[in-house]
Design a protein around this motif. Sequence first.
Motif, PDB file in Angstrom:
ATOM      1  N   ILE A 115       6.748   3.590  -9.242  1.00  0.00           N
ATOM      2  CA  ILE A 115       5.655   2.748  -9.753  1.00  0.00           C
ATOM      3  C   ILE A 115       4.835   2.253  -8.566  1.00  0.00           C
TER       4      ILE A 115
ATOM      5  N   HIS B 209      -6.295  -2.994   7.894  1.00  0.00           N
ATOM      6  CA  HIS B 209      -7.201  -2.212   8.741  1.00  0.00           C
ATOM      7  C   HIS B 209      -6.603  -1.732  10.062  1.00  0.00           C
TER       8      HIS B 209
ATOM      9  N   TYR C 255       0.131  -2.299  12.937  1.00  0.00           N
ATOM     10  CA  TYR C 255       0.888  -3.138  13.877  1.00  0.00           C
ATOM     11  C   TYR C 255       2.314  -2.618  14.012  1.00  0.00           C
TER      12      TYR C 255
ATOM     13  N   LEU D 109       6.355  -2.684  -6.509  1.00  0.00           N
ATOM     14  CA  LEU D 109       5.794  -4.015  -6.747  1.00  0.00           C
ATOM     15  C   LEU D 109       6.723  -5.059  -6.136  1.00  0.00           C
TER      16      LEU D 109
ATOM     17  N   ILE E 293      -6.679 -10.273  -4.583  1.00  0.00           N
ATOM     18  CA  ILE E 293      -5.767  -9.227  -4.099  1.00  0.00           C
ATOM     19  C   ILE E 293      -4.557  -9.117  -5.027  1.00  0.00           C
TER      20      ILE E 293
HETATM   21  C1  LIG Z   1      -5.472  -9.416   3.593  1.00  0.00           C
HETATM   22  C2  LIG Z   1      -4.389  -8.510   4.071  1.00  0.00           C
HETATM   23  C3  LIG Z   1      -4.580  -7.764   5.209  1.00  0.00           C
HETATM   24  C4  LIG Z   1      -3.598  -6.908   5.675  1.00  0.00           C
HETATM   25  N1  LIG Z   1      -3.812  -6.211   6.820  1.00  0.00           N
HETATM   26  C5  LIG Z   1      -2.864  -5.400   7.299  1.00  0.00           C
HETATM   27  C6  LIG Z   1      -3.094  -4.656   8.462  1.00  0.00           C
HETATM   28  O1  LIG Z   1      -4.173  -4.698   9.034  1.00  0.00           O
HETATM   29  N2  LIG Z   1      -2.098  -3.879   8.919  1.00  0.00           N
HETATM   30  C7  LIG Z   1      -0.890  -3.781   8.277  1.00  0.00           C
HETATM   31  O2  LIG Z   1      -0.021  -3.056   8.738  1.00  0.00           O
HETATM   32  N3  LIG Z   1      -0.650  -4.476   7.158  1.00  0.00           N
HETATM   33  C8  LIG Z   1      -1.618  -5.277   6.663  1.00  0.00           C
HETATM   34  N4  LIG Z   1      -1.394  -5.955   5.495  1.00  0.00           N
HETATM   35  C9  LIG Z   1      -0.119  -5.757   4.794  1.00  0.00           C
HETATM   36  C10 LIG Z   1      -0.026  -4.380   4.149  1.00  0.00           C
HETATM   37  O3  LIG Z   1      -1.267  -4.019   3.617  1.00  0.00           O
HETATM   38  C11 LIG Z   1       1.001  -4.357   3.011  1.00  0.00           C
HETATM   39  O4  LIG Z   1       2.189  -4.964   3.417  1.00  0.00           O
HETATM   40  C12 LIG Z   1       1.331  -2.924   2.611  1.00  0.00           C
HETATM   41  O5  LIG Z   1       0.157  -2.176   2.455  1.00  0.00           O
HETATM   42  C13 LIG Z   1       2.133  -2.920   1.331  1.00  0.00           C
HETATM   43  O6  LIG Z   1       2.376  -1.609   0.909  1.00  0.00           O
HETATM   44  P1  LIG Z   1       3.249  -1.286  -0.369  1.00  0.00           P
HETATM   45  O7  LIG Z   1       3.186   0.167  -0.565  1.00  0.00           O
HETATM   46  O8  LIG Z   1       4.572  -1.888  -0.201  1.00  0.00           O
HETATM   47  O9  LIG Z   1       2.538  -2.061  -1.559  1.00  0.00           O
HETATM   48  P2  LIG Z   1       1.064  -1.965  -2.134  1.00  0.00           P
HETATM   49  O10 LIG Z   1       0.187  -1.360  -1.143  1.00  0.00           O
HETATM   50  O11 LIG Z   1       0.717  -3.323  -2.622  1.00  0.00           O
HETATM   51  O12 LIG Z   1       1.205  -0.966  -3.335  1.00  0.00           O
HETATM   52  C14 LIG Z   1       1.568  -1.329  -4.628  1.00  0.00           C
HETATM   53  C15 LIG Z   1       0.829  -0.421  -5.579  1.00  0.00           C
HETATM   54  O13 LIG Z   1       1.298  -0.600  -6.898  1.00  0.00           O
HETATM   55  C16 LIG Z   1       0.215  -0.531  -7.780  1.00  0.00           C
HETATM   56  N5  LIG Z   1       0.581  -1.173  -9.030  1.00  0.00           N
HETATM   57  C17 LIG Z   1       0.711  -2.497  -9.276  1.00  0.00           C
HETATM   58  N6  LIG Z   1       1.093  -2.704 -10.542  1.00  0.00           N
HETATM   59  C18 LIG Z   1       1.249  -1.498 -11.111  1.00  0.00           C
HETATM   60  C19 LIG Z   1       1.634  -1.052 -12.406  1.00  0.00           C
HETATM   61  N7  LIG Z   1       1.958  -1.928 -13.367  1.00  0.00           N
HETATM   62  N8  LIG Z   1       1.693   0.271 -12.653  1.00  0.00           N
HETATM   63  C20 LIG Z   1       1.372   1.167 -11.692  1.00  0.00           C
HETATM   64  N9  LIG Z   1       0.984   0.810 -10.457  1.00  0.00           N
HETATM   65  C21 LIG Z   1       0.929  -0.511 -10.164  1.00  0.00           C
HETATM   66  C22 LIG Z   1      -0.881  -1.226  -7.031  1.00  0.00           C
HETATM   67  O14 LIG Z   1      -2.149  -0.912  -7.562  1.00  0.00           O
HETATM   68  C23 LIG Z   1      -0.656  -0.692  -5.630  1.00  0.00           C
HETATM   69  O15 LIG Z   1      -1.343   0.501  -5.431  1.00  0.00           O
HETATM   70  C24 LIG Z   1      -2.382  -6.794   5.000  1.00  0.00           C
HETATM   71  C25 LIG Z   1      -2.181  -7.529   3.826  1.00  0.00           C
HETATM   72  C26 LIG Z   1      -3.175  -8.384   3.354  1.00  0.00           C
HETATM   73  C27 LIG Z   1      -2.954  -9.166   2.100  1.00  0.00           C
END
Ligand SMILES: Cc1cc2nc3c(=O)[nH]c(=O)nc-3n(C[C@H](O)[C@H](O)[C@H](O)COP(=O)(O)OP(=O)(O)OC[C@H]3O[C@@H](n4cnc5c(N)ncnc54)[C@H](O)[C@@H]3O)c2cc1C
Lengths: 401, 520
Positions: free
Chosen positions: B13, B62, B65, B294, B448
């Motif tokens: 998911i 962006h 790190y 999530l 967000i």
């Molecule tokens: C403002 C901000 C700036 C940041 N800048 C940086 C940075 O410069 N460098 C860095 O390394 N990290 C940065 N981060 C942190 C980093 O972006 C996140 O920790 C990382 O991208 C999380 O990845 P993930 O795959 O775990 O989750 P996510 O990227 O949050 O992926 C979760 C996915 O699940 C999807 N989803 C949600 N609900 C459902 C559903 N019910 N059904 C299907 N799909 C669903 C969402 O649409 C999303 O695509 C930043 C965070 C923030 C808030």
Amino acid sequence: MKLFKSAAKPVAVARELLPTPFFDKLDAVSLVKNWHEWNGYLVADVVEAVGKEYFAIRNQSTLFDISPMCKYRVKGPDALRVMNRLVIRDVAKIGVGRVGYAMWCDEEGMVIDDGTVFRYGDDEFMLLCQEHMFTWLHDCAWGFDVSITDETHNFCGLALQGPTSFSVLKEAGLESVADMKPFDLREIEPGLWISRTGYTGDLGYELFTDSQYAHQLWDRLWGAGHKLWGLIPIGFDALEIARLEVGFLAPGLDFQPVHVVSRINRGRTPFELGFGRLVNFEKGHFNGRRALLKHRDEGSRYHLVRLDIEGKEPAKDAFIYSGRDKVVGHVTSAVWSPTAKRNIALAELEAPYGGKVKNGLWAEIYVYKEGAWQRRQKKAVVVETPFFTNARSRKTPPDLF
Amino acid sequence: MAQSEKRYDVIVIGAGHNGLVSAATLAKLGKRVCVLEKENEIGGMARNYEIADGLQAPRIAHLLYNYNPVVARELGLAEKIDKAPISTIALSDDGRHIEIANGALRYADGAEHPDAAAYAEIRRKIEKFGKLLAPLALRSPPDLSEGLSLAGAGEAAAIAKLGLELKMFGKKDMREFLRIVLSNIYDLALDEMPDGEVAGLLAADAVWGAWAGPRSPGTVFLLMYRYAYGADPSLPKRGAGAVVDAIVDVARSRGVEIRTGAAVSRLNIKNDAVTGVVLEGGSEISAKVVMSSLGAFPSMKMAGPQHYDVETVRRLRNVRAKGMTAKVNLVLRQEPKIGGVSLAQIAGRFVIAPSAKYVERAFSKAKYGEFPGAPVIEFVMPMVSDAAQRGRYLLSAIVQYIPYHLKGGWDDAARDRLTALTIDTLSQYIPELRENIAHVDALSPAFIERETGAPGGHWHHGELSTDQLLTVRPVNGMSRYAFGVRGYYLCGAGAHPGGGVSGAAGRNSALQLLKDGVLS
Ligand SMILES: Cc1cc2nc3c(=O)[nH]c(=O)nc-3n(C[C@H](O)[C@H](O)[C@H](O)COP(=O)(O)OP(=O)(O)OC[C@H]3O[C@@H](n4cnc5c(N)ncnc54)[C@H](O)[C@@H]3O)c2cc1C
């Protein structure tokens, strides 16, 4: 920040123990004024004399004030789901107008408390128990559509127990309880609930009503039963003998409610308390289910068993030995049973004792005789059935006297 | 809708980078994996988007790190991703900025800085300790529930190994590690240097994304987490989205199916084991295993609280996830000028945190739900560092201490205030900025959260603090990715070791479920 939003004066919290709605009635007939605390209330250990009160349970009828018992109403579209999430048995099998014994566990499968589930309707239950469960019930109900109200302080109760209890009810104009089977629950008159339940193993009922009607209820039963049917009030001490004869558990004695203990490994599973048959793994998830599956497969660490001990000295606090010198457990409750004429006890033994190994057990009993302690090794035999059962407790309609 | 015919081994998911890494890792072993993403775009918090006609911008993340080189190597990403460490300019009110390039700190004009040696020492220490902790990010946290049984021996060995590595450090380093690991960056920095841009930079680097100020305990740990693979962040060419694209390529080449516009509404569960998912709209897809990227709390709700023990639900309800970070993307008409910054330096990372006190003060406001007087900002201008977009002008800013729990809530007016505050703060260093802006996109933490599902819009999907780390991340008893119901796994930033574009959580989770045997 304002703590009190309403203009009303905050209600002061009482510093002393509270009288139950029946206290005045009990106080008026109490000879010994022997009280103790139960859930913040003053209740009787003994009203007159333990022996008299015990024999009234088995030969006449008795009133015991159960008002301080914790009482929680769980009501709403998800009430059944919440109750099933809480307890280990399948609550769907408790019909409307029925009562069931239940246990509930924490996430590790350790018993939090036991109690009775009263089913008032499809979507309405009352949980009666010893420990405070208000917060726990709310946590349990998070995400479900139910309301939970604490009725402990506005709903009073009397346990009417003993062979003449049906006769007392009949005399009091409540003859329509005649067809109530054990564990039936009924609103016998508007606002007066009655269940055929109890803690004595004898014929008996429990009556509940709004606290404002407490005196009315007492007077009605007293008037009907005191002179004619030998109805007397009793305290805890007499009840303690009766419940041990049937083998009911007392939280805090026979097991330690896991939310109350602070030491690790003091909690016990339903299997270890001898209630494995209550655990229903088929009904879907309930609290502690995954842990209990593991406990079931790995086997019990302890066994709570009934013991019949040689001699007459109650084996209170005794160590239990396997053979002459290996301590394998201890007695949790013990009493001389006047009806069974046996020296009975509940004891917790470390597995495999009390489970696979039942022979060769001894109780080490300490007896104080006129300034000197004596140590006695007495043979202890594991007993599988209650020490006291009788047909009258289950007969429907019950016998009149 | 008709039932889907195909049965997958695994459904993931969320097509954030972690979900994609999980999928690619499992597909390598021949597992049939389907990734379901509610948005029409892939990448989650690490995706690019078209901010203005034809101009690509990093939507949220962006910079890289704590991008994990081990994960990249395992997936074969290394060659596919074009990235290079970039220099950092710590902006100063008086125009005498500080530059850190190739590990060395000096004034931006090239002059030596009095705190250069102190900075180098702190940086060396943090990088060294970070490197020591790095292996912990690549395995499931130890299972302590079994005590020291035979089954737990492997776990014990892992901890023992960390202990051993600590010992090999030598007594002095060891003592130092234990002294600082739980301490705060404010004291650590100001013990060695006067407050100013250098201390401000260290403070800022410790708190990006965190509900914490430089004086909060645990901020030194956060800095170690960020500096584990080197203190200098790197800028991926074509944005963080390029990293996502590379992972998608690998995943697809291994047969992973990715469906966009497919929001999962709940799990199907039978006999305490997952059997698949139900999409919004009602269609069902079955699988032996479901992984959720999530946050822990929404993942629990997706299965339903009835499948979790009361204590677990209580813990999950109390996971702290109050986002503190907003994103503001600006399209500019022409190349911006920053006084005291050379043409070469403008391709770097800029940090507005002129002192550690400034950072702490901003937090003090935000923790009570207010906008800070002046926020802490990190910005890059990828258009000048990326040839592909030359001629287009973009400023990508991470704005720290913008509270999710804003007093009065997040409405249009609040978002306008966020925009104004960001532009005001930037304008102090980029004088003609205001006139230069063609388009603004301000993404509040609340926004967000709505868009990505991240609880509180939080960077890590849940605070990365000592009470939510390692064996207690996301909560006690659930740190090894298995999430209650058999066959249900967490794989996103909310799980160990946390967020950032690193891929560690996604990779660890995939390996753990293989080890658990839930696919056999
Ligand atoms: C403002 C901000 C700036 C940041 N800048 C940086 C940075 O410069 N460098 C860095 O390394 N990290 C940065 N981060 C942190 C980093 O972006 C996140 O920790 C990382 O991208 C999380 O990845 P993930 O795959 O775990 O989750 P996510 O990227 O949050 O992926 C979760 C996915 O699940 C999807 N989803 C949600 N609900 C459902 C559903 N019910 N059904 C299907 N799909 C669903 C969402 O649409 C999303 O695509 C930043 C965070 C923030 C808030």
